[in-house]
Design a protein around this motif. Structure first.
Motif, mmCIF file in Angstrom:
data_model
loop_
_atom_site.group_PDB
_atom_site.id
_atom_site.type_symbol
_atom_site.label_atom_id
_atom_site.label_comp_id
_atom_site.label_asym_id
_atom_site.label_seq_id
_atom_site.Cartn_x
_atom_site.Cartn_y
_atom_site.Cartn_z
ATOM 1 N N MET A 1 0.823 -1.192 0.000
ATOM 2 C CA MET A 1 0.000 0.000 0.000
ATOM 3 C C MET A 1 0.865 1.253 0.000
ATOM 4 O O MET A 1 0.594 2.182 -0.734
ATOM 5 N N VAL A 2 1.902 1.277 0.831
ATOM 6 C CA VAL A 2 2.778 2.447 0.904
ATOM 7 C C VAL A 2 3.543 2.611 -0.399
ATOM 8 O O VAL A 2 3.733 3.729 -0.877
ATOM 9 N N THR A 3 3.954 1.478 -1.007
ATOM 10 C CA THR A 3 4.695 1.590 -2.279
ATOM 11 C C THR A 3 3.814 2.136 -3.384
ATOM 12 O O THR A 3 4.305 2.826 -4.276
ATOM 13 N N ASP A 4 2.519 1.826 -3.348
ATOM 14 C CA ASP A 4 1.613 2.385 -4.362
ATOM 15 C C ASP A 4 1.532 3.900 -4.242
ATOM 16 O O ASP A 4 1.479 4.616 -5.238
ATOM 17 N N ILE A 5 1.518 4.391 -3.027
ATOM 18 C CA ILE A 5 1.458 5.842 -2.808
ATOM 19 C C ILE A 5 2.769 6.489 -3.243
ATOM 20 O O ILE A 5 2.777 7.535 -3.886
ATOM 21 N N LEU A 6 3.908 5.865 -2.904
ATOM 22 C CA LEU A 6 5.204 6.438 -3.272
ATOM 23 C C LEU A 6 5.449 6.427 -4.782
ATOM 24 O O LEU A 6 6.169 7.263 -5.296
ATOM 25 N N LEU A 7 4.842 5.472 -5.491
ATOM 26 C CA LEU A 7 5.034 5.384 -6.933
ATOM 27 C C LEU A 7 4.024 6.200 -7.730
ATOM 28 O O LEU A 7 4.074 6.200 -8.963
ATOM 29 N N ALA A 8 3.128 6.884 -7.080
ATOM 30 C CA ALA A 8 2.212 7.780 -7.776
ATOM 31 C C ALA A 8 3.044 8.894 -8.419
ATOM 32 O O ALA A 8 3.976 9.411 -7.794
ATOM 33 N N PRO A 9 2.761 9.256 -9.663
ATOM 34 C CA PRO A 9 3.618 10.225 -10.373
ATOM 35 C C PRO A 9 3.882 11.533 -9.638
ATOM 36 O O PRO A 9 5.038 11.958 -9.573
ATOM 37 N N PRO A 10 2.907 12.212 -9.035
ATOM 38 C CA PRO A 10 3.248 13.468 -8.351
ATOM 39 C C PRO A 10 4.150 13.258 -7.133
ATOM 40 O O PRO A 10 5.073 14.043 -6.892
ATOM 41 N N ILE A 11 3.905 12.176 -6.395
ATOM 42 C CA ILE A 11 4.726 11.897 -5.211
ATOM 43 C C ILE A 11 6.142 11.516 -5.636
ATOM 44 O O ILE A 11 7.128 11.997 -5.063
ATOM 45 N N ALA A 12 6.264 10.644 -6.643
ATOM 46 C CA ALA A 12 7.590 10.239 -7.126
ATOM 47 C C ALA A 12 8.352 11.440 -7.680
ATOM 48 O O ALA A 12 9.553 11.587 -7.445
ATOM 49 N N PHE A 13 7.656 12.321 -8.398
ATOM 50 C CA PHE A 13 8.301 13.528 -8.921
ATOM 51 C C PHE A 13 8.822 14.395 -7.779
ATOM 52 O O PHE A 13 9.942 14.903 -7.828
ATOM 53 N N GLY A 14 8.014 14.563 -6.744
ATOM 54 C CA GLY A 14 8.454 15.358 -5.592
ATOM 55 C C GLY A 14 9.653 14.751 -4.887
ATOM 56 O O GLY A 14 10.584 15.466 -4.488
ATOM 57 N N ILE A 15 9.664 13.424 -4.768
ATOM 58 C CA ILE A 15 10.797 12.758 -4.130
ATOM 59 C C ILE A 15 12.064 12.946 -4.943
ATOM 60 O O ILE A 15 13.123 13.287 -4.411
ATOM 61 N N PHE A 16 11.977 12.735 -6.264
ATOM 62 C CA PHE A 16 13.149 12.918 -7.109
ATOM 63 C C PHE A 16 13.594 14.380 -7.151
ATOM 64 O O PHE A 16 14.779 14.671 -7.242
ATOM 65 N N LEU A 17 12.654 15.307 -7.078
ATOM 66 C CA LEU A 17 13.010 16.716 -7.034
ATOM 67 C C LEU A 17 13.766 17.035 -5.743
ATOM 68 O O LEU A 17 14.766 17.761 -5.767
ATOM 69 N N LEU A 18 13.330 16.468 -4.648
ATOM 70 C CA LEU A 18 14.013 16.659 -3.368
ATOM 71 C C LEU A 18 15.417 16.047 -3.394
ATOM 72 O O LEU A 18 16.378 16.666 -2.922
ATOM 73 N N ILE A 19 15.552 14.856 -3.964
ATOM 74 C CA ILE A 19 16.869 14.222 -4.086
ATOM 75 C C ILE A 19 17.784 15.064 -4.963
ATOM 76 O O ILE A 19 18.960 15.286 -4.632
ATOM 77 N N SER A 20 17.270 15.554 -6.091
ATOM 78 C CA SER A 20 18.079 16.382 -6.990
ATOM 79 C C SER A 20 18.518 17.674 -6.313
ATOM 80 O O SER A 20 19.668 18.109 -6.468
ATOM 81 N N PHE A 21 17.616 18.303 -5.567
ATOM 82 C CA PHE A 21 17.962 19.531 -4.858
ATOM 83 C C PHE A 21 19.038 19.267 -3.809
ATOM 84 O O PHE A 21 19.972 20.049 -3.649
#
Length: 116
Positions: free
Chosen positions: A1-21
């Motif tokens: 269930m948690v992985t489904d939420i983390l793999l949602a496109p807006p959430i994944a984009f935000g995570i990758f944006l945070l990692i890139s920053f």
């Protein structure tokens, strides 16, 4: 269930944006010793040195070959995703014809012509 939420496109984009920053900030902190070097690290030659005379101009003799390979690879990716039916043929044959014309233009444009 948690992985489904983390793999949602807006959430994944935000995570990758945070990692890139984070990577950008860490890299800026590590490279801060170069900030006071002035324009020395912004020249085209390695280590901020001036380039030797007569050797600073690049030659693009095989540039057309690289562009040709790029066009071929993109065409292969496009043709590989076309469905195998009559509609795919109607889409694939004109695509391959345009790619062939592009490659012909690149090859002919790369040859030296007399009077040029």
């Amino acid at each position: 269930m948690v992985t489904d939420i983390l793999l949602a496109p807006p959430i994944a984009f935000g995570i990758f944006l945070l990692i890139s920053f984070t990577i950008d900030r860490v890299g800026d902190r590590i490279a801060s010793d170069r900030a006071d070097a002035g324009e020395a690290f912004r020249t085209a030659w390695a280590s901020g040195e001036e380039p030797p005379s007569g050797q600073g101009r690049p030659r693009y003799r095989l540039y057309h070959v690289g562009i040709g390979f790029t066009i071929i690879h993109v065409a292969v990716l496009l043709v590989a995703t076309i469905p195998i039916d009559a509609n795919g043929v109607l889409l694939g044959v004109p695509l391959l014809a345009v790619v062939g014309l592009a490659l012909f233009a690149i090859v002919e444009g790369g040859r030296p012509q007399p009077g040029r």
